[in-house]
Design a protein around this motif. Structure first.
Motif, mmCIF file in Angstrom:
data_model
loop_
_atom_site.group_PDB
_atom_site.id
_atom_site.type_symbol
_atom_site.label_atom_id
_atom_site.label_comp_id
_atom_site.label_asym_id
_atom_site.label_seq_id
_atom_site.Cartn_x
_atom_site.Cartn_y
_atom_site.Cartn_z
ATOM 1 N N PHE A 1 0.823 -1.218 0.000
ATOM 2 C CA PHE A 1 0.000 0.000 0.000
ATOM 3 C C PHE A 1 0.858 1.270 0.000
ATOM 4 C CE2 PHE A 1 -2.573 -3.145 2.505
ATOM 5 C CZ PHE A 1 -3.466 -3.437 1.492
ATOM 6 N N ARG A 2 2.037 1.248 -0.595
ATOM 7 C CA ARG A 2 2.967 2.386 -0.744
ATOM 8 C C ARG A 2 3.490 2.907 0.589
ATOM 9 N NH1 ARG A 2 -0.656 7.526 -0.498
ATOM 10 N NH2 ARG A 2 -2.350 6.354 0.324
ATOM 11 N N HIS A 3 3.292 2.142 1.681
ATOM 12 C CA HIS A 3 3.750 2.606 2.991
ATOM 13 C C HIS A 3 5.205 2.236 3.240
ATOM 14 C CE1 HIS A 3 -0.153 4.014 3.750
ATOM 15 N NE2 HIS A 3 -0.712 2.848 3.986
ATOM 16 N N LEU A 4 5.790 2.886 4.278
ATOM 17 C CA LEU A 4 7.173 2.585 4.657
ATOM 18 C C LEU A 4 7.298 2.279 6.144
ATOM 19 C CD1 LEU A 4 7.576 5.162 2.292
ATOM 20 C CD2 LEU A 4 9.759 3.990 2.432
ATOM 21 N N GLY A 5 6.178 2.304 6.853
ATOM 22 C CA GLY A 5 6.240 2.022 8.296
ATOM 23 C C GLY A 5 6.369 3.272 9.136
ATOM 24 N N LEU A 6 6.156 4.425 8.532
ATOM 25 C CA LEU A 6 6.316 5.677 9.274
ATOM 26 C C LEU A 6 5.466 6.755 8.609
ATOM 27 C CD1 LEU A 6 7.908 7.444 11.359
ATOM 28 C CD2 LEU A 6 9.650 7.738 9.601
ATOM 29 N N PHE A 7 4.688 7.476 9.438
ATOM 30 C CA PHE A 7 3.893 8.593 8.926
ATOM 31 C C PHE A 7 4.482 9.887 9.475
ATOM 32 C CE2 PHE A 7 1.080 4.976 8.536
ATOM 33 C CZ PHE A 7 0.550 5.166 7.276
ATOM 34 N N PRO A 8 5.402 10.520 8.731
ATOM 35 C CA PRO A 8 6.169 11.652 9.279
ATOM 36 C C PRO A 8 5.321 12.876 9.601
ATOM 37 C CG PRO A 8 6.866 11.132 7.019
ATOM 38 C CD PRO A 8 5.801 10.161 7.362
ATOM 39 N N GLU A 9 4.138 12.990 8.956
ATOM 40 C CA GLU A 9 3.301 14.162 9.242
ATOM 41 C C GLU A 9 2.831 14.193 10.690
ATOM 42 O OE1 GLU A 9 2.570 11.716 7.148
ATOM 43 O OE2 GLU A 9 0.508 11.015 7.369
ATOM 44 N N GLN A 10 2.939 13.040 11.375
ATOM 45 C CA GLN A 10 2.492 12.953 12.775
ATOM 46 C C GLN A 10 3.483 13.594 13.743
ATOM 47 O OE1 GLN A 10 -0.213 11.530 14.215
ATOM 48 N NE2 GLN A 10 -1.191 10.719 12.389
ATOM 49 N N MET A 11 4.674 13.953 13.261
ATOM 50 C CA MET A 11 5.724 14.457 14.154
ATOM 51 C C MET A 11 5.238 15.597 15.066
ATOM 52 S SD MET A 11 8.638 13.597 15.062
ATOM 53 C CE MET A 11 10.241 14.007 15.619
ATOM 54 N N PRO A 12 4.492 16.607 14.531
ATOM 55 C CA PRO A 12 4.028 17.673 15.440
ATOM 56 C C PRO A 12 3.114 17.147 16.544
ATOM 57 C CG PRO A 12 3.780 18.343 13.138
ATOM 58 C CD PRO A 12 4.155 16.887 13.123
ATOM 59 N N HIS A 13 2.322 16.106 16.262
ATOM 60 C CA HIS A 13 1.487 15.507 17.312
ATOM 61 C C HIS A 13 2.357 14.827 18.363
ATOM 62 C CE1 HIS A 13 -2.301 16.483 15.700
ATOM 63 N NE2 HIS A 13 -2.520 15.441 14.938
ATOM 64 N N TRP A 14 3.409 14.158 17.888
ATOM 65 C CA TRP A 14 4.288 13.464 18.842
ATOM 66 C C TRP A 14 5.003 14.478 19.741
ATOM 67 C CZ3 TRP A 14 6.418 10.251 14.165
ATOM 68 C CH2 TRP A 14 5.419 9.358 13.752
ATOM 69 N N ASP A 15 5.421 15.602 19.154
ATOM 70 C CA ASP A 15 6.053 16.663 19.975
ATOM 71 C C ASP A 15 5.045 17.219 20.984
ATOM 72 O OD1 ASP A 15 8.451 16.437 18.642
ATOM 73 O OD2 ASP A 15 8.064 18.088 17.249
ATOM 74 N N TRP A 16 3.814 17.435 20.518
ATOM 75 C CA TRP A 16 2.739 17.957 21.384
ATOM 76 C C TRP A 16 2.491 16.977 22.531
ATOM 77 C CZ3 TRP A 16 -2.332 16.554 22.773
ATOM 78 C CH2 TRP A 16 -3.180 17.575 23.197
ATOM 79 N N MET A 17 2.462 15.680 22.173
ATOM 80 C CA MET A 17 2.227 14.640 23.192
ATOM 81 C C MET A 17 3.327 14.666 24.253
ATOM 82 S SD MET A 17 2.386 10.548 22.574
ATOM 83 C CE MET A 17 4.120 10.609 22.082
ATOM 84 N N VAL A 18 4.576 14.849 23.827
ATOM 85 C CA VAL A 18 5.684 14.885 24.794
ATOM 86 C C VAL A 18 5.525 16.089 25.729
ATOM 87 C CG1 VAL A 18 8.193 15.216 25.022
ATOM 88 C CG2 VAL A 18 7.289 13.561 23.369
ATOM 89 N N ARG A 19 5.064 17.219 25.173
ATOM 90 C CA ARG A 19 4.825 18.397 26.036
ATOM 91 C C ARG A 19 3.700 18.114 27.033
ATOM 92 N NH1 ARG A 19 5.809 21.058 21.067
ATOM 93 N NH2 ARG A 19 3.622 21.591 20.705
ATOM 94 N N ARG A 20 2.677 17.388 26.577
ATOM 95 C CA ARG A 20 1.562 17.062 27.497
ATOM 96 C C ARG A 20 2.032 16.059 28.559
ATOM 97 N NH1 ARG A 20 0.395 20.580 24.512
ATOM 98 N NH2 ARG A 20 1.467 21.510 26.284
ATOM 99 N N ILE A 21 2.912 15.126 28.186
ATOM 100 C CA ILE A 21 3.447 14.178 29.173
ATOM 101 C C ILE A 21 4.166 14.975 30.271
ATOM 102 C CG2 ILE A 21 5.194 12.365 29.538
ATOM 103 C CD1 ILE A 21 4.390 11.226 26.762
ATOM 104 N N LYS A 22 4.924 15.975 29.850
ATOM 105 C CA LYS A 22 5.637 16.816 30.842
ATOM 106 C C LYS A 22 4.648 17.560 31.734
ATOM 107 C CE LYS A 22 9.928 17.382 28.372
ATOM 108 N NZ LYS A 22 10.436 18.035 27.173
ATOM 109 N N ASP A 23 3.609 18.154 31.125
ATOM 110 C CA ASP A 23 2.597 18.884 31.908
ATOM 111 C C ASP A 23 1.943 17.959 32.935
ATOM 112 O OD1 ASP A 23 2.951 21.117 30.308
ATOM 113 O OD2 ASP A 23 1.177 20.743 29.055
ATOM 114 N N ILE A 24 1.603 16.752 32.480
ATOM 115 C CA ILE A 24 0.878 15.827 33.355
ATOM 116 C C ILE A 24 1.800 15.332 34.467
ATOM 117 C CG2 ILE A 24 -0.338 13.595 33.410
ATOM 118 C CD1 ILE A 24 -1.306 14.291 30.504
ATOM 119 N N LYS A 25 3.068 15.050 34.095
ATOM 120 C CA LYS A 25 4.058 14.615 35.103
ATOM 121 C C LYS A 25 4.200 15.643 36.215
ATOM 122 C CE LYS A 25 7.699 11.826 32.996
ATOM 123 N NZ LYS A 25 8.981 11.991 32.310
ATOM 124 N N ALA A 26 4.133 16.929 35.803
ATOM 125 C CA ALA A 26 4.311 18.007 36.782
ATOM 126 C C ALA A 26 3.152 18.064 37.771
ATOM 127 C CB ALA A 26 4.448 19.351 36.062
#
Ligand SMILES: C[S@@+](CC[C@H](N)C(=O)[O-])C[C@H]1O[C@@H](n2cnc3c(N)ncnc32)[C@H](O)[C@@H]1O
Length: 306
Positions: free
Chosen positions: A101-126
């Motif tokens: 299906f023309r995939h490579l095992g990675l959807f790079p457009e998700q990177m901003p969501h992953w960065d956002w998620m890491v910021r939320r993990i930090k907020d929640i940890k705090a």
């Protein structure tokens, strides 16, 4: 009645990262670099002309050749391509392959969501003393799971495909993240969330990235338009007390971002917080043009929009 309080459509873009760039796009194709490998894939929404030379396109390692259907087709090798190769994605190393299906095992457009998620993990940890729990539904090869785990979260990774879960575990090893806490679940996402609701389980962050159609391991049917409403009702029940967050992405469908924003808004009615919705797109590294990829709605119980 749940009503969108801030009906403003957001555009979230990435111009890539060390392991990935969109080199050019146009005439129904896109030219991308995943690690050391350059691929030429169908992109029906690239309606415009190419910006770089034909020679640049001709130098791709592999071309996904298809006729009418952008997903049906085959990879054609123009240069040597290893069976799999490493692509750095933040703290993770994803092993990419020329997959079906023309995939490579990675959807790079998700990177901003992953960065956002890491910021939320930090907020929640705090704010919370217990470990941050992330539920990754339709988790595929595990990029989000591994990035969350590297940020110190306890991750529950759910996918219906044995092949995808095995691949995700290989990515964990390639990333030297074996010591992190990831619970690998091979299951139908709908069945799993239903069971977790009955067990009274709670998660601080839920990621939902469903396909249009899919099958569970026992042939359970996933149909986005029929299944996403009940799944979000389950997600509402599974979301922990504030602070908590949810990210949903949908792609390859004919629909408006408003439809999904309104659905998430309804599912989370009464929880306050901030709902952001719109489109994800990848920006060409040189040309700066945007290739749209998917729709999203993301919510955080706090008011931050960063
Ligand atoms: C394209 S992927 C999502 C991308 C992923 N979140 C990422 O960013 O790398 C869709 C995934 O949904 C899985 N899937 C399809 N139907 C499913 C179901 N009923 N339950 C669980 N997973 C399913 C597929 O195996 C596939 O891995």
């Amino acid at each position: 009645m749940a009503r969108l309080t801030n009906p403003q459509v957001s555009l979230i873009t990435t111009d890539g990262f060390a392991g990935y760039e969109l080199i050019d796009s146009g005439v129904g194709r896109k030219l991308e670099r995943f690690g050391d490998i350059v691929v030429d894939r169908p992109e029906p929404q690239a309606l415009w002309q190419r910006a770089t030379s034909d020679q640049r396109w001709d130098n791709a390692h592999a071309v996904f050749a298809s006729n009418d259907d952008e997903e049906k087709g085959k990879w054609r090798l123009l240069r040597d391509v290893p069976e799999q190769w490493p692509v750095p994605v933040g703290p993770a190393t994803m092993l990419c392959r020329l997959a079906s299906f023309r995939h490579l095992g990675l959807f790079p457009e998700q990177m901003p969501h992953w960065d956002w998620m890491v910021r939320r993990i930090k907020d929640i940890k705090a704010k919370k003393s217990e470990p941050v729990r992330v539920l990754n539904l339709f988790a595929y090869t595990g990029a989000a799971s591994l990035i969350a785990a590297a940020a110190g979260a306890e991750v529950t990774h759910v996918d219906a495909s044995k092949k995808a879960v095995t691949w995700a575990k290989e990515n964990q090893a390639a990333s030297s993240l074996q010591g992190t806490k990831v619970r690998w679940i091979l299951d139908d996402a709908k069945k799993f969330t239903g069971r977790e609701v009955r067990r009274g389980r709670q998660y601080d962050i839920i990621l939902v990235d469903p396909p249009k159609f899919g099958r569970g391991p026992n042939n359970e049917t996933w149909d986005l338009f029929d299944s996403i409403g009940p799944m979000l009702t389950d997600c509402r029940a599974l979301l922990a007390e504030d602070p908590a967050a949810l990210v949903m992405t949908v792609y390859a469908i004919r629909a408006s971002t408003i439809a999904f924003a309104q659905l998430v808004n309804e599912a989370l009615e009464g929880r306050g917080g901030n709902l952001d919705f719109g489109e994800l797109a990848i920006e060409e590294r040189e040309g700066g043009r945007l290739v749209p990829t998917s729709l999203f709605a993301r919510w955080f119980s706090g008011m931050t929009t960063d």
